[in-house]
Design a protein around this motif. Structure first.
Motif, short mmCIF file in Angstrom:
data_model
loop_
_atom_site.label_atom_id
_atom_site.label_comp_id
_atom_site.label_asym_id
_atom_site.label_seq_id
_atom_site.Cartn_x
_atom_site.Cartn_y
_atom_site.Cartn_z
N HIS A 1 -47.81 -12.49 -12.80
CA HIS A 1 -46.66 -13.31 -13.19
C HIS A 1 -46.10 -14.05 -11.97
O HIS A 1 -44.88 -14.15 -11.80
CB HIS A 1 -45.59 -12.46 -13.87
N SER A 2 -46.99 -14.54 -11.13
CA SER A 2 -46.59 -15.23 -9.89
C SER A 2 -47.69 -16.18 -9.45
O SER A 2 -48.75 -16.27 -10.07
CB SER A 2 -46.34 -14.20 -8.78
N ILE A 3 -47.46 -16.84 -8.34
CA ILE A 3 -48.44 -17.75 -7.75
C ILE A 3 -49.73 -17.01 -7.38
O ILE A 3 -50.78 -17.64 -7.24
CB ILE A 3 -47.84 -18.49 -6.54
N LEU A 4 -49.67 -15.69 -7.27
CA LEU A 4 -50.89 -14.93 -6.96
C LEU A 4 -51.95 -15.09 -8.04
O LEU A 4 -53.14 -14.83 -7.79
CB LEU A 4 -50.58 -13.44 -6.77
N ASP A 5 -51.55 -15.54 -9.23
CA ASP A 5 -52.51 -15.76 -10.31
C ASP A 5 -53.24 -17.09 -10.18
O ASP A 5 -54.11 -17.40 -10.99
CB ASP A 5 -51.80 -15.70 -11.67
N MET A 6 -52.89 -17.87 -9.18
CA MET A 6 -53.55 -19.16 -8.92
C MET A 6 -54.40 -19.01 -7.65
O MET A 6 -53.94 -18.48 -6.65
CB MET A 6 -52.52 -20.27 -8.70
N GLY B 1 -45.60 -10.98 -22.35
CA GLY B 1 -45.65 -12.44 -22.39
C GLY B 1 -45.73 -13.04 -21.01
O GLY B 1 -45.58 -12.36 -20.00
N ALA B 2 -45.96 -14.33 -20.98
CA ALA B 2 -46.09 -15.04 -19.71
C ALA B 2 -44.74 -15.21 -19.03
O ALA B 2 -43.70 -15.19 -19.69
CB ALA B 2 -46.73 -16.40 -19.93
N SER B 3 -44.79 -15.38 -17.74
CA SER B 3 -43.59 -15.64 -16.95
C SER B 3 -43.75 -16.98 -16.24
O SER B 3 -44.81 -17.26 -15.68
CB SER B 3 -43.38 -14.56 -15.90
N GLY B 4 -42.70 -17.78 -16.25
CA GLY B 4 -42.70 -19.00 -15.47
C GLY B 4 -42.36 -18.69 -14.03
O GLY B 4 -41.64 -17.72 -13.74
N TRP B 5 -42.88 -19.46 -13.13
CA TRP B 5 -42.59 -19.27 -11.70
C TRP B 5 -42.57 -20.64 -11.03
O TRP B 5 -43.15 -21.60 -11.53
CB TRP B 5 -43.61 -18.35 -11.02
#
Length: 148
Positions: A70-75, A2-6
């Motif tokens: 699951h981190s800012i690296l996905d943006m 599942g997704a993770s909030g960060w």
């Protein structure tokens, strides 16, 4: 999984794209992300001496391509005025959104709870310039959810 909030707070600078790039570099260098190849152990990438040494190496992993970090690296970029948000982008909170949610146009840390639900889709992030008690920009808040 599942997704993770960060979420992250960084010092203010007027160039939101640069702030995002610097934050991504810091998170990668610190290993503060989920590395899909090591998922079964449930540890951050920093726990593995053989973790990727470059972002190109990280994104070459098929499991990372499928599941994200699951981190800012996905943006990857900040949406510019007039642009429509797309997968892997961060959209700044508009003055109207700030007003509608918090009753102010100059947000502070005290308003974060009022805007947190603006990041309501996976793989799309948000950011907000936060101000100090004098009304001067002091930091940028990045938040969202990503990963599968």
């Amino acid at each position: 999984m599942g997704a993770s909030g960060w979420n992250y707070y960084v010092a203010y600078q007027p160039d939101l794209g640069r702030a995002l790039a610097e934050l991504r570099t810091r998170v990668f260098d610190e290993g503060d992300y989920w590395w899909a190849d090591a998922a079964e152990l449930g540890k951050p990438a920093s726990a593995f001496p053989d973790r990727p040494r470059t972002e190109d190496e990280l994104w070459a992993s098929e499991s990372v391509q499928e599941s994200g970090t699951h981190s800012i690296l996905d943006m990857f970029s900040v949406v510019q005025p007039g642009e429509k948000p797309a997968f892997g982008t961060v959209e700044p909170v508009s003055e109207q959104e700030a007003w509608d949610r918090a009753g102010v146009t100059r947000l502070t840390r005290a308003h974060v709870d009022a805007i947190d639900d603006l990041a309501d889709e996976r793989w799309f992030g948000r950011c907000a310039v936060l101000h100090d008690e004098t009304g001067a920009p002091s930091e940028i808040y990045f938040w969202g959810a990503s990963g599968d």
